[in-house]
Design a protein around this motif. Structure first.
Motif, mmCIF file in Angstrom:
data_model
loop_
_atom_site.group_PDB
_atom_site.id
_atom_site.type_symbol
_atom_site.label_atom_id
_atom_site.label_comp_id
_atom_site.label_asym_id
_atom_site.label_seq_id
_atom_site.Cartn_x
_atom_site.Cartn_y
_atom_site.Cartn_z
ATOM 1 N N LYS A 115 -7.576 -5.001 7.079
ATOM 2 C CA LYS A 115 -8.509 -3.894 7.303
ATOM 3 C C LYS A 115 -7.747 -2.612 7.610
ATOM 4 O O LYS A 115 -7.002 -2.540 8.593
ATOM 5 N N LEU A 116 -7.955 -1.610 6.759
ATOM 6 C CA LEU A 116 -7.271 -0.328 6.867
ATOM 7 C C LEU A 116 -8.288 0.772 7.126
ATOM 8 O O LEU A 116 -9.399 0.739 6.594
ATOM 9 N N VAL A 154 0.853 -1.191 0.000
ATOM 10 C CA VAL A 154 0.000 0.000 0.000
ATOM 11 C C VAL A 154 0.887 1.238 0.000
ATOM 12 O O VAL A 154 1.673 1.448 0.942
ATOM 13 N N TYR A 171 -2.318 -0.742 -3.789
ATOM 14 C CA TYR A 171 -3.296 0.291 -3.445
ATOM 15 C C TYR A 171 -2.555 1.604 -3.216
ATOM 16 O O TYR A 171 -1.364 1.615 -2.876
ATOM 17 N N VAL A 209 -11.110 -1.141 3.170
ATOM 18 C CA VAL A 209 -10.607 0.190 3.503
ATOM 19 C C VAL A 209 -11.781 1.081 3.876
ATOM 20 O O VAL A 209 -12.732 1.222 3.105
ATOM 21 N N LEU A 255 -3.233 5.188 -0.988
ATOM 22 C CA LEU A 255 -4.045 5.902 -0.011
ATOM 23 C C LEU A 255 -3.665 7.381 0.006
ATOM 24 O O LEU A 255 -2.474 7.722 -0.003
#
Length: 408
Positions: free
Chosen positions: A198-199, A5, A51, A156, A53
């Motif tokens: 899980k973010l 990520v 991903y 997310v 973010l």
């Protein structure tokens, strides 16, 4: 697991960015082409991600041209990281609130919900932000101001902690109201149980970080942050990423229910900082590599790698004095007396045949120590060194990847 990520925060695209290509036409900036420089850095380091973010302050003044430019630049950054557009995930910050709209609607007897809708119109109007929110559950402009993206391997959640912010609020600390926490709890319960990674992302900082750059007290911690962290811990999220404070930090918090929260304060990717901090604080890019889960504790394990950019030096691995280190591991925890005892026993065995130990080689041979945080290891190693008369060469100045342990 093997999920990577990338994190870029606080871009301040428009009048607050450090480069001309991240600014609107006519804006003065220190660098001409930041994106090309970033592409070269990514190619040289061989960086790819699954991903991307972006936890807030995407723009500097929330006008439509800034969001249009931000959509274009963030999509280009994702492309060079080999992240598909659908996996660009974000939340608004206080600079993404259209204060001009708030002022224009002032005194016209609009309801709070109507004003909230209006001040996020530019953010939600088009580009990657509009497209990717169409795939999410929830909205940033409707209570509880929380969205969730669910993929095959990752969940997310993004929370709008700027929703009650405005031009007259000082400081811009972010807010989560008590009744909102109840709704957030219900929202997360409705997502169901999952073994996925899980973010959780939001903009404002939930902890009071040590700040050595200014002498004035910092009152910008999010109100009711402790309650928010309790709810996030209740649903066993693995990692929190936030922005707002342009000085990066990485912390592990153990909540009352025993669940560890890894919290990355991301700093700023492209805000103009050089003149403000006199190159004491640079811009940052992070790559979080999630490796697996511990078979016993089920804690997610991995590492955060961080690079810092200064206008004169370009991208380099981060130094500890800048707030975060070039690499920080996470995923293991023991009470310090137990960890000290294990380290003492293992180092005694190693020093029976060696005069010095390179920490990377030691961890490769004894991987059970790999995923403790750097600060946990520093504190424990210092205690061990006193009992064994060891020298920890430059342990406070260097990354643990460079640590040499010597017989005293």
């Amino acid at each position: 697991m093997n999920v990577s990520v990338a994190v870029i925060s606080d871009l301040h695209i428009g009048s607050g960015a450090k480069s001309k290509d991240f600014s609107l036409a006519g804006t003065d900036a220190a660098i001409d082409d930041y994106l090309t420089e970033f592409r070269k850095f990514v190619a040289t380091e061989g960086i790819t991600a699954d991903y991307l973010l972006v936890p807030g302050d995407i723009t500097n003044s929330a006008c439509k041209p800034e969001f249009e430019l931000a959509s274009e630049r963030i999509s280009q950054i994702a492309t060079c990281l080999q992240v598909s557009e659908s996996k660009i995930l974000f939340c608004p910050g206080n600079h993404d609130v259209d204060w001009a709209t708030i002022k224009a609607l002032g005194g016209l007897n609009h309801t709070e919900s109507q004003i909230i809708k209006s001040k996020y119109f530019n953010f939600l109007d088009g580009g990657v932000f509009n497209r990717n929110l169409a795939m999410a559950k929830g909205r940033f402009d409707e209570s509880p101001y929380l969205v969730a993206w669910e993929f095959d391997d990752v969940l997310v959640c993004g929370l709008n902690t700027s929703v009650f912010d405005g031009p007259d609020k000082k400081p811009h600390c972010g807010e989560v109201r008590p009744d909102q926490l109840i709704e957030i709890d219900r929202f997360l319960a409705g997502l169901g149980r999952s073994d996925k990674l899980k973010l959780f992302i939001f903009h404002h900082h939930p902890l009071q970080y040590l700040d050595v750059t200014f002498t004035a007290p910092d009152f910008s911690i999010m109100s009711n942050a402790a309650g928010l962290l309790d709810v996030i811990s209740k649903y066993q999220f693995d990692f929190i990423v936030h922005g707002h404070k342009h000085i990066p930090r990485f912390k592990m918090e153990i909540k009352d229910d025993g669940h560890p929260l890894n919290i990355l304060c991301a700093g700023s990717f492209s805000a103009s900082l050089d003149h403000k901090y006199f190159e004491a604080v640079g811009n940052n890019f992070h790559l979080i590599d999630f490796h697996d889960r511990c078979p016993d504790s089920k804690y997610v394990r991995g590492s955060v790698r961080t690079w810092t950019h200064f206008s004169g030096r370009g991208w380099t691995p981060s130094l500890r004095r800048a707030g975060v280190e070039r690499q920080q591991n996470f995923g293991a925890f023991l009470p310090r007396p137990q960890l000290v005892a294990r380290l003492t026993m293992t180092l005694e065995q190693e020093f029976s045949q060696a005069q010095f130990i390179l920490w990377p080689s030691f961890v490769e041979k004894h991987p059970e120590f790999k995923y403790f945080t750097n600060e946990t290891l520093r504190a424990s190693l210092k205690e061990v060194s006193e009992g064994m008369n060891l020298v920890l060469h430059e342990i406070d100045a260097l990354s643990l990847e460079q640590l040499v342990i010597l017989k005293g």
